[in-house]
Enzyme design. Sequence first.
Site, PDB file in Angstrom:
ATOM      1  N   LEU A   1       0.863  -1.135   0.021  1.00 50.31           N
ATOM      2  CA  LEU A   1      -0.060  -0.110   0.001  1.00 50.31           C
ATOM      3  C   LEU A   1       0.817   1.264  -0.157  1.00 50.31           C
ATOM      4  O   LEU A   1       1.829   1.359   1.033  1.00 50.31           O
ATOM      5  CB  LEU A   1      -1.167   0.044   1.183  1.00 50.31           C
ATOM      6  CG  LEU A   1      -1.712   1.279   1.631  1.00 50.31           C
ATOM      7  CD1 LEU A   1      -2.534   1.648   0.392  1.00 50.31           C
ATOM      8  CD2 LEU A   1      -2.255   1.242   2.816  1.00 50.31           C
ATOM      9  N   SER A   2       0.620   2.401  -0.870  1.00 55.87           N
ATOM     10  CA  SER A   2       1.053   3.640  -0.942  1.00 55.87           C
ATOM     11  C   SER A   2       2.750   3.423  -0.961  1.00 55.87           C
ATOM     12  O   SER A   2       3.193   3.231  -1.978  1.00 55.87           O
ATOM     13  CB  SER A   2       0.804   4.411   0.348  1.00 55.87           C
ATOM     14  OG  SER A   2       0.827   5.596   0.055  1.00 55.87           O
TER      15      SER A   2
END
Length: 374
Positions: free
Chosen positions: A143-144
């Site tokens: 994520l991210s």
Amino acid sequence: MRNIADTIARMARAGAPASAHDGPSRLVALTAFGTNPGALLGHVHVPKTLPAGAPLVVVLHGCTQTAASYDHGSGWSRLADRAGFAVLYPEQTHANNPNRCFNWFVSEDTAQAGGEAESIAQMTETMIARHGLDRGRVYVTGLSAGGAMTLAMLATRPDLFAGGAVIGGLAYGTATGVSQAFDRMRGHGDTSDAALVDAVRSGSRGHDGRWPTLAIWHGGADATVSVSNADTIARQWRGIHGVDATAVREERRGTAVHRIWSDAQGRDVVEDWTVPGMGHGTPIDPSRGERLGAAGPYMLDVGISSTAIIAQSWGLIAETDAAAAAAAKPATVDRVAKIAIPVTPKPAAKPRTAAPAGIQATIEHALRAAGLMR
């Protein structure tokens, strides 16, 4: 400076930081996995009844998160128990990055050797050897900031990973330093298709074999990492696989828009999932389908389990299970998630080119005001 100032202002209004999962962790520490040049930690979950030659999933958390908190939110270890695969969670430290971001914007950490990417590869190789896992079924997701590092792993070690899934991430090799990182997060600073492909080929050091497949997930209302980054990633990896942008299939699962590009052999090599109305975070569905994960900061209950759908795309669970996890309900915008925020990384152990003092002081002041940095 205008782009940086805009991002800093948003950060200062962001609200409370992510809170780590304070319950018992399902993960155990991974030790003795190599020279660890990136000075990372490692955590794993290995099911008690793991079959011989099982797959491995490497999971990379976002900023302010820990391995345990991301596992609790995403449900990967619980799915591993059901489906029979091992899970590896590399973990960032405050010493490397005060905001616990993987240093996706630092070239030393996203190269094949000498930094965080090499540490993650060493952990992966150790897991394969230690547990007799299937080298042909090793996958990575994140994520991210962890999503951006996922792309670094696919670019630098395409021989090690069969596929990847990036959630709210950024293309490989498009940012060097804090200023460029902020620009890319806001969707500023376009890169040509040729330059995007060259960055990956350069990172792989002449890889001439099959390239990993890639799934891209992004919230349509992501105010932290602009959804335009999803298109940039798709352009980069369509170029790597040599597929035509117009040769696309489109379908809908619940509210999510799913686009698929296949290569000349008919293999689905690049997928793009856009969840309308969703902010910055991992889409989960703890109440239906596979009942995976738990809602919390950056873990967004939008009625669609990215964990289950990603696992199905890699052949880890049956398609019917993933389809049940995709009956999405209307998404809500997460207005406080600021999870890819870069901070000037590791001082002593790995020499860096520091951001100018004025910029750095301003960034750190805003991070502290937002509760995102001590």
